[in-house]
Design an enzyme around this catalytic site. Sequence first.
Site, PDB file in Angstrom:
ATOM      1  N   ASP A   1     -19.871   3.513  38.196  1.00 38.56           N
ATOM      2  CA  ASP A   1     -19.869   4.920  38.602  1.00 38.56           C
ATOM      3  C   ASP A   1     -21.273   5.317  39.066  1.00 38.56           C
ATOM      4  O   ASP A   1     -21.474   5.888  40.146  1.00 38.56           O
ATOM      5  CB  ASP A   1     -19.449   5.755  37.375  1.00 38.56           C
ATOM      6  CG  ASP A   1     -19.183   7.207  37.710  1.00 38.56           C
ATOM      7  OD1 ASP A   1     -19.207   7.553  38.904  1.00 38.56           O
ATOM      8  OD2 ASP A   1     -18.964   7.997  36.775  1.00 38.56           O
TER       9      ASP A   1
ATOM     10  N   ASP B   1     -30.316  -1.559  34.020  1.00 37.99           N
ATOM     11  CA  ASP B   1     -31.558  -0.822  34.302  1.00 37.99           C
ATOM     12  C   ASP B   1     -32.359  -1.540  35.393  1.00 37.99           C
ATOM     13  O   ASP B   1     -32.884  -0.922  36.318  1.00 37.99           O
ATOM     14  CB  ASP B   1     -32.389  -0.613  33.027  1.00 37.99           C
ATOM     15  CG  ASP B   1     -32.399  -1.827  32.112  1.00 37.99           C
ATOM     16  OD1 ASP B   1     -31.590  -2.752  32.316  1.00 37.99           O
ATOM     17  OD2 ASP B   1     -33.235  -1.874  31.180  1.00 37.99           O
TER      18      ASP B   1
ATOM     19  N   TYR C   1     -15.115   5.540  29.377  1.00 35.88           N
ATOM     20  CA  TYR C   1     -14.399   6.749  29.806  1.00 35.88           C
ATOM     21  C   TYR C   1     -12.997   6.825  29.187  1.00 35.88           C
ATOM     22  O   TYR C   1     -12.407   7.892  29.120  1.00 35.88           O
ATOM     23  CB  TYR C   1     -14.274   6.812  31.333  1.00 35.88           C
ATOM     24  CG  TYR C   1     -15.593   6.946  32.068  1.00 35.88           C
ATOM     25  CD1 TYR C   1     -16.773   7.263  31.389  1.00 35.88           C
ATOM     26  CD2 TYR C   1     -15.663   6.766  33.436  1.00 35.88           C
ATOM     27  CE1 TYR C   1     -17.977   7.372  32.057  1.00 35.88           C
ATOM     28  CE2 TYR C   1     -16.874   6.883  34.112  1.00 35.88           C
ATOM     29  CZ  TYR C   1     -18.025   7.174  33.413  1.00 35.88           C
ATOM     30  OH  TYR C   1     -19.224   7.284  34.082  1.00 35.88           O
TER      31      TYR C   1
ATOM     32  N   ASP D   1     -23.015   5.301  43.321  1.00 38.65           N
ATOM     33  CA  ASP D   1     -23.623   6.498  43.925  1.00 38.65           C
ATOM     34  C   ASP D   1     -25.030   6.183  44.415  1.00 38.65           C
ATOM     35  O   ASP D   1     -25.441   6.608  45.497  1.00 38.65           O
ATOM     36  CB  ASP D   1     -23.692   7.645  42.904  1.00 38.65           C
ATOM     37  CG  ASP D   1     -22.411   8.478  42.905  1.00 38.65           C
ATOM     38  OD1 ASP D   1     -21.416   8.029  43.503  1.00 38.65           O
ATOM     39  OD2 ASP D   1     -22.410   9.571  42.305  1.00 38.65           O
TER      40      ASP D   1
ATOM     41  N   LYS E   1     -25.331  -4.907  30.253  1.00 39.59           N
ATOM     42  CA  LYS E   1     -26.447  -4.600  29.352  1.00 39.59           C
ATOM     43  C   LYS E   1     -26.315  -5.557  28.169  1.00 39.59           C
ATOM     44  O   LYS E   1     -26.211  -5.157  27.006  1.00 39.59           O
ATOM     45  CB  LYS E   1     -26.343  -3.117  28.938  1.00 39.59           C
ATOM     46  CG  LYS E   1     -27.548  -2.555  28.251  1.00 39.59           C
ATOM     47  CD  LYS E   1     -28.765  -2.422  29.137  1.00 39.59           C
ATOM     48  CE  LYS E   1     -29.958  -1.967  28.303  1.00 39.59           C
ATOM     49  NZ  LYS E   1     -31.245  -2.134  28.981  1.00 39.59           N
TER      50      LYS E   1
END
Length: 366
Positions: A255, A231, A142, A259, A199
Site C-alpha cells: 500500500d 525501510d 488490514y 504510492d 521486515k
Amino acid sequence: MSEKIYNIAVIPGDGIGPEVTSSAVSVLKAVSEKFGFKLNFSEYKAGGCAIDEFGIPLPEATLEGCKASDAVLLGAVGGPKWDKVDASLRPEKALLGLRAGLGLYSNLRPALLFEELSSASPLKNVSNIDILIVRELTGGIYFGEHGRYMSEDVLSDGSSKGTVAFDTESYSEAEIERIVREGFRYAAGREKKLTLVDKANVLESSRLWREVAEKIAPEYPEVSLDYLYVDNCSMQLINRPETFDVIVTSNMFGDILSDEAGMITGSIGMLPSASLGAPGTPGMYEPVHGSAPDIAGTGKANPMATILSAAMLLRWSLDETKAADCIEAAVKQVLKDGYRTADISSSHDDKTINTESMTLKILESI
Ligand code: NAD
C-alpha cells in the site's frame, strides 16, 4: 474462426469516474474493432451514486454482474456528498465488497516513467523506471484481528497504561505462496528480477514470506530473487528506481510503497492498476486516483490512468496482448506529440487539452 466475445462490467462510480471510464470504453471499442474481437459492456452502479439510488454502496446486482463478467472496469467512488454517511455505508465499502466478492487477492501497480514526462518526476535525472509492484490484497494487518482493551499494566514511572489498541499481521503459507508465485510469474515475463520486500529482521510473518519464496524459487531458475527490508526499499526506490523490476510484498507494505513508486513517475492521473484473483476469474481494473471531486465536470480529468487500466484489462484478463500494446503505444505517441492534460502540463511548449480532446487524440493514434 468465430469472433471472440467478452463481457465487460463497467462501474463508472462518482466524481470524474464517469468521465474517465467513458474515455476508456471508447478506446476499448476502437481496439476491439481494429483487432477483431467483440466487447459487450454492461454498466453497474457502486459507491455514492448507488447510495443515492439504492441506499447501499454495493447493490447485489452490481456484484453479481461483475462476477458474471470476464473483467471489470471501475472509475472511482466517493466524494464529499457522502462523507457523513454511516461508516458501514461509506462509498469505499463498495471497493472492499468487490475485492472480497470477486476474491481479488493480488494488486498490480505498475510504476512506469514515460520518457516524455520525466520532467514531471520529483527526482532529478531519472529515466527507464519500469517497476511492477505486486501487493497482497486480502490478508495481513488490514484483515487481522483488531481490538482494544484496558490494560492493567503500568509504565516505568508507575502511571497506568490505559487503553491498548492492537492490529495483527498474520499470513498463512498458502496466502503467501499464491502471491509470491504471481511475483515470479510476472518477473519471468519481464526483466527476470524479483525483489521480496519485508521486515524479516523483526517480523515472524516476514520470515515465513522468505521461507516460502526460497521454496518456490527453484521453479523459476531464470528469475533472480533478492530481499530488501521495507525501510531500505523506501530509500532505494528514490536512490536507484531504475534497478527494480518486480516487487512482491504484503498488503500494508505494498500500500505504502506503491504510492511512493507511483509518485516518482509523475502524476496520479497516469497510474493504472489491476486487482486479480484466481486464474479464470474476473479481474478488476481501475485508475489509482480517486473521484477528484474538485475537478469533476470541468473537463480537466486526465483519462490516461483509466485508459492504461483498460490496456491492463486486455492484457491480463482477455489475453488480447496486441490490443493492449496498441493502447500503450497510442498514449506514448500522444505524449510524444506534446499533448497534455492540465495535471501533467509543465512547459509552455505543451499543448494543454481537456479530457475529451485527449481521448480523441488517443483514438486518432490508435
Ligand atoms: P483524488 O485522487 O480523487 O484526488 C487527489 C488530487 O489529484 C485532486 O487534486 C484531484 O483533482 C487530482 N486528480 C486525481 N485524479 C486526477 C485525474 N485523473 N486527472 C487530473 N487530476 C486528478 O483523491 P482525494 O481527493 O483524496 O479523494 C477524493 C474522493 O475519492 C474521496 O471520496 C476518496 O475517498 C475517493 N477515493 C476513491 C478511490 C477509488 O475509488 N479507488 C481511491 C482514492 C480516493
